[in-house]
Design a protein around this motif. Structure first.
Motif, PDB file in Angstrom:
ATOM      1  N   HIS A 190       0.836  -1.208   0.000  1.00  0.00           N
ATOM      2  CA  HIS A 190       0.000   0.000   0.000  1.00  0.00           C
ATOM      3  C   HIS A 190       0.871   1.257   0.000  1.00  0.00           C
ATOM      4  O   HIS A 190       0.593   2.221  -0.737  1.00  0.00           O
ATOM      5  CB  HIS A 190      -0.915  -0.014   1.229  1.00  0.00           C
ATOM      6  N   THR A 222      -8.228   3.018   9.659  1.00  0.00           N
ATOM      7  CA  THR A 222      -8.807   3.888   8.632  1.00  0.00           C
ATOM      8  C   THR A 222      -8.898   3.208   7.271  1.00  0.00           C
ATOM      9  O   THR A 222      -9.124   3.877   6.259  1.00  0.00           O
ATOM     10  CB  THR A 222      -7.969   5.172   8.495  1.00  0.00           C
ATOM     11  N   ARG A 223      -8.736   1.873   7.221  1.00  0.00           N
ATOM     12  CA  ARG A 223      -8.757   1.190   5.928  1.00  0.00           C
ATOM     13  C   ARG A 223      -9.709   0.002   5.953  1.00  0.00           C
ATOM     14  O   ARG A 223      -9.819  -0.691   6.956  1.00  0.00           O
ATOM     15  CB  ARG A 223      -7.340   0.748   5.549  1.00  0.00           C
ATOM     16  N   ASP A 224     -10.375  -0.204   4.835  1.00  0.00           N
ATOM     17  CA  ASP A 224     -11.347  -1.290   4.744  1.00  0.00           C
ATOM     18  C   ASP A 224     -10.633  -2.629   4.819  1.00  0.00           C
ATOM     19  O   ASP A 224      -9.600  -2.839   4.164  1.00  0.00           O
ATOM     20  CB  ASP A 224     -12.129  -1.189   3.433  1.00  0.00           C
ATOM     21  N   HIS A 225     -11.183  -3.537   5.606  1.00  0.00           N
ATOM     22  CA  HIS A 225     -10.580  -4.858   5.725  1.00  0.00           C
ATOM     23  C   HIS A 225     -11.645  -5.874   6.107  1.00  0.00           C
ATOM     24  O   HIS A 225     -12.739  -5.518   6.541  1.00  0.00           O
ATOM     25  CB  HIS A 225      -9.448  -4.853   6.759  1.00  0.00           C
TER      26      HIS A 225
END
Length: 246
Positions: A190, A222-225
């Motif tokens: 990333h 703060t990240r989609d997972h």
């Protein structure tokens, strides 16, 4: 789920090449009172007694450098423990190893029924996407591709190769990426994509069996997972939400 996949992969890696007639991976199941017991045995080299007590520790591994992160068994142990179960190991040098998973049998209103399957609304793939799956466990990538079979899915087991493809100009609607991998982690991929192709970095969803470091936990805030093990309906809904901008 992920627990049994990891244990079977470990069993396969413990067996040396050759002597196929005597090599064996065996899976046995039984009921032990109020618990279901699943045992996965191999005829590999076995685990030395002086280290068998450490194999469930995070980042402890007996594999060669670059082959594993030492997280697989620790993740398995956490998942089983969180389900009020028990993961144990028996091993004998030169003869093999047996991992035993004991889980409580689900309680239901009907005697003799271990679990009740609840109906779920079908997931309709409203938009077909070009999706890149990056996971160092080949079987995980294969499973995700099967779940998302209505999409154009490409599977890689190495984050560096994924980076090279993106740098070369290959475009994807979505990147499903494992968080912890050898050589290059999902976080490192990333970071590199943010530098050379921020648009692709914004299309990443991370697959994780557990964020064990403060850096990983902070990264995922703060990240989609999606947490492993995940079911097919949840994964397909998440993918469609991203593809349709929902």
């Amino acid at each position: 789920g992920q627990v049994f996949l990891n244990l079977v992969v470990n069993a396969a890696q413990a067996i040396r090449e050759g002597d196929a007639e005597h090599n064996e991976i065996r899976i046995d199941t039984r009921l032990d009172g109020a618990r279901a017991v699943i045992e996965i045995s191999d005829t590999g080299a076995g685990i030395p007694p002086e280290i068998v007590g450490r194999i469930f520790d995070a980042f402890f591994t007996t594999k060669a450098i670059g082959v594993g992160t030492g997280l697989g068994l620790a993740i398995c142990h956490r998942i089983v423990t969180d389900m009020a179960g028990e993961l144990t190991v028996r091993s004998e040098l030169g003869k093999g190893t047996t991992f035993s998973v004991a889980l409580p049998v689900a309680e239901t209103d009907h005697p003799g029924v271990a679990a009740r399957l609840l109906p779920t609304a079908p997931v309709v793939d409203a938009r077909i996407g070009r999706i890149l799956v990056v996971d160092d466990e080949t079987l995980v990538g294969t499973s995700v591709k099967r779940i998302l079979k209505s999409h154009d899915v490409h599977v890689l087991s190495n984050a560096k190769e994924a980076l090279a493809r993106c740098v070369a100009g290959e475009a994807y609607d979505l990147i499903l990426c494992d968080l912890m991998m050898p050589d290059m982690t999902g976080m490192e991929l990333h970071r590199e994509l943010m530098r050379v192709g921020p648009r692709m970095a914004g299309r990443m969803i991370f697959m994780t069996g557990g964020a064990f470091t403060p850096e990983a936990r902070e990264f995922l805030i703060t990240r989609d997972h999606i947490e492993k093990p995940f079911n097919s309906a949840d994964l397909r809904r998440l993918v469609q939400r991203h593809l349709t901008g929902g």
